[in-house]
Motif scaffolding. Structure first.
Motif, PDB file in Angstrom:
ATOM      1  N   GLN A  24      59.545  10.350 -18.876  1.00 25.56           N
ATOM      2  CA  GLN A  24      60.889  10.720 -19.305  1.00 25.56           C
ATOM      3  C   GLN A  24      60.820  11.761 -20.408  1.00 25.56           C
ATOM      4  N   GLN A  25      59.816  11.638 -21.302  1.00 28.42           N
ATOM      5  CA  GLN A  25      59.662  12.557 -22.397  1.00 28.42           C
ATOM      6  C   GLN A  25      59.338  13.967 -21.942  1.00 28.42           C
ATOM      7  N   ASN A  26      58.377  14.107 -21.004  1.00 27.78           N
ATOM      8  CA  ASN A  26      57.830  15.425 -20.759  1.00 27.78           C
ATOM      9  C   ASN A  26      58.486  16.171 -19.604  1.00 27.78           C
ATOM     10  N   TYR A  61      51.844  22.454 -15.647  1.00 26.84           N
ATOM     11  CA  TYR A  61      51.315  21.099 -15.512  1.00 26.84           C
ATOM     12  C   TYR A  61      51.514  20.228 -16.748  1.00 26.84           C
ATOM     13  N   PHE A  62      51.865  20.826 -17.873  1.00 29.84           N
ATOM     14  CA  PHE A  62      51.936  20.034 -19.099  1.00 29.84           C
ATOM     15  C   PHE A  62      53.012  20.543 -20.053  1.00 29.84           C
ATOM     16  N   THR A  63      53.401  19.661 -20.958  1.00 26.43           N
ATOM     17  CA  THR A  63      54.227  20.057 -22.087  1.00 26.43           C
ATOM     18  C   THR A  63      53.359  19.957 -23.335  1.00 26.43           C
ATOM     19  N   PHE A 199      45.454  14.416 -24.855  1.00 25.73           N
ATOM     20  CA  PHE A 199      46.016  14.615 -23.518  1.00 25.73           C
ATOM     21  C   PHE A 199      46.493  13.270 -22.978  1.00 25.73           C
ATOM     22  N   PHE A 200      47.767  13.204 -22.576  1.00 26.18           N
ATOM     23  CA  PHE A 200      48.338  12.003 -21.986  1.00 26.18           C
ATOM     24  C   PHE A 200      48.781  12.280 -20.562  1.00 26.18           C
ATOM     25  N   ASN A 201      48.618  11.280 -19.704  1.00 27.35           N
ATOM     26  CA  ASN A 201      49.153  11.330 -18.354  1.00 27.35           C
ATOM     27  C   ASN A 201      50.515  10.641 -18.352  1.00 27.35           C
ATOM     28  N   ALA A 202      51.415  11.090 -17.481  1.00 22.52           N
ATOM     29  CA  ALA A 202      52.738  10.456 -17.392  1.00 22.52           C
ATOM     30  C   ALA A 202      52.619   8.985 -17.010  1.00 22.52           C
ATOM     31  N   ASP A 203      51.554   8.634 -16.307  1.00 23.46           N
ATOM     32  CA  ASP A 203      51.301   7.248 -15.946  1.00 23.46           C
ATOM     33  C   ASP A 203      50.743   6.529 -17.173  1.00 23.46           C
ATOM     34  N   ILE A 204      51.551   5.678 -17.797  1.00 25.97           N
ATOM     35  CA  ILE A 204      51.153   5.055 -19.055  1.00 25.97           C
ATOM     36  C   ILE A 204      50.001   4.077 -18.889  1.00 25.97           C
ATOM     37  N   GLU A 205      49.659   3.740 -17.648  1.00 28.32           N
ATOM     38  CA  GLU A 205      48.527   2.845 -17.419  1.00 28.32           C
ATOM     39  C   GLU A 205      47.196   3.583 -17.540  1.00 28.32           C
TER      40      GLU A 205
END
Length: 295
Positions: A24-26, A61-63, A199-205
């Motif tokens: 939701q953030q990115n 691919y990223f914010t 670096f974070f993935n949208a998948d929080i898992e």
């Protein structure tokens, strides 16, 4: 370092970019990058060419979000000399000029600058990026006292901020709360040196990846590949004149990195544009910057 993305939040005042991870953030881009920096850090300044290239080629691919964790602040003459010498050394290594003499003239404090950057961000992330760049140019290249209100206002004007809003915001609690949020995030992620990219993935898992220091550009692309599960497809960089128009003042090193050219090849291209009066050379202590002459 790898660690879990727990989706931690840090609420601020309305209109602020909340410290929230997740899709939701990115804005549906699969990756989010937190860049922890000190605005007075020459290593962070030296990362600029790679960040430009990363945004231009793989920004789909990223914010990107800059988190400001300023710590450089000293009037001790021995410490000042150490910092000044470090600036000179890193400038020679990175190709991004910064003049250590500024520390002998008026040792800057990162706190006031950091608050000003957070005030600029209240006008949107692009405005914050522009203001951060202008502040660094004033400090690293022009050796100006960026703790002076007049210099900060000049940075706001050249960054095309709403000056009335900026003056109101910089005197409010909003930027201070936002800065506190950035510092808490740094503490939660165990960030103690700069620059640090997380670096974070949208998948929080999935686990995040933390990279401290400055690495070759291919390392950042490899991290994106690992997190995406496939090799990202780079976009072609813009035409040279379009790039110069967008960023207004850029280093030879930045152009060399973005366009995969040698610095000699960059100087050759810049001489052509200089003859056409498209750019002018801005000699600095280490190398040359190029200023776009158009609007």
């Amino acid at each position: 370092m790898m660690f879990n993305n727990t989706g931690s939040t840090c609420e601020g005042t309305p209109g602020q970019f909340h410290c929230t991870t997740g899709e939701q953030q990115n804005g549906h881009k699969p990756i989010e990058i937190y860049a922890f920096i000190d605005p007075l850090c020459p290593e962070c300044w030296g990362l600029e060419p790679f960040m430009k290239k990363l945004l231009l080629e793989y920004g789909q691919y990223f914010t990107l979000r800059y988190l400001i964790v300023g710590r450089l602040d000293s009037s001790d003459r021995k410490v000042v000399k150490k910092i000044a010498d470090q600036w000179e050394k890193i400038a020679g290594l990175t190709g991004m000029s910064c003049d250590g003499d500024v520390w002998y003239n008026f040792p800057p404090s990162s706190y006031k600058i950091s608050v000003a950057i957070k005030a600029a961000e209240l006008q949107g992330k692009p405005a914050g990026f522009r203001f951060l760049r202008r502040v660094r140019e004033k400090l690293f290249l022009e050796k100006q006292n960026i703790n002076a209100d007049a210099v900060l206002l000049d940075c706001a004007k050249t960054a095309k901020l709403d000056i009335e809003e900026f003056e109101k915001d910089i005197s409010s609690n909003g930027p201070i709360k936002s800065l506190q949020c950035d510092r808490r995030m740094a503490c939660e992620m165990d960030v103690s040196s700069f620059p640090t990219l997380v670096f974070f993935n949208a998948d929080i898992e999935k686990e995040g990846i933390k990279v401290t220091g400055r690495y070759p550009f291919d390392v950042y692309v490899q991290i994106l590949s690992e997190m995406l599960g496939e090799k990202p497809v780079p976009k072609e960089p813009p035409e040279l004149e379009a790039f110069l128009k967008k960023y207004h003042l850029v280093a030879t090193k930045e152009l060399a990195v973005v366009y995969n050219l040698s610095e000699q090849e960059v100087r050759r291209e810049m001489k052509k544009l200089k003859l056409k009066q498209v750019v002018e050379a801005v000699p600095v202590k280490y190398g040359t910057f190029w200023r776009y002459n158009g609007e």
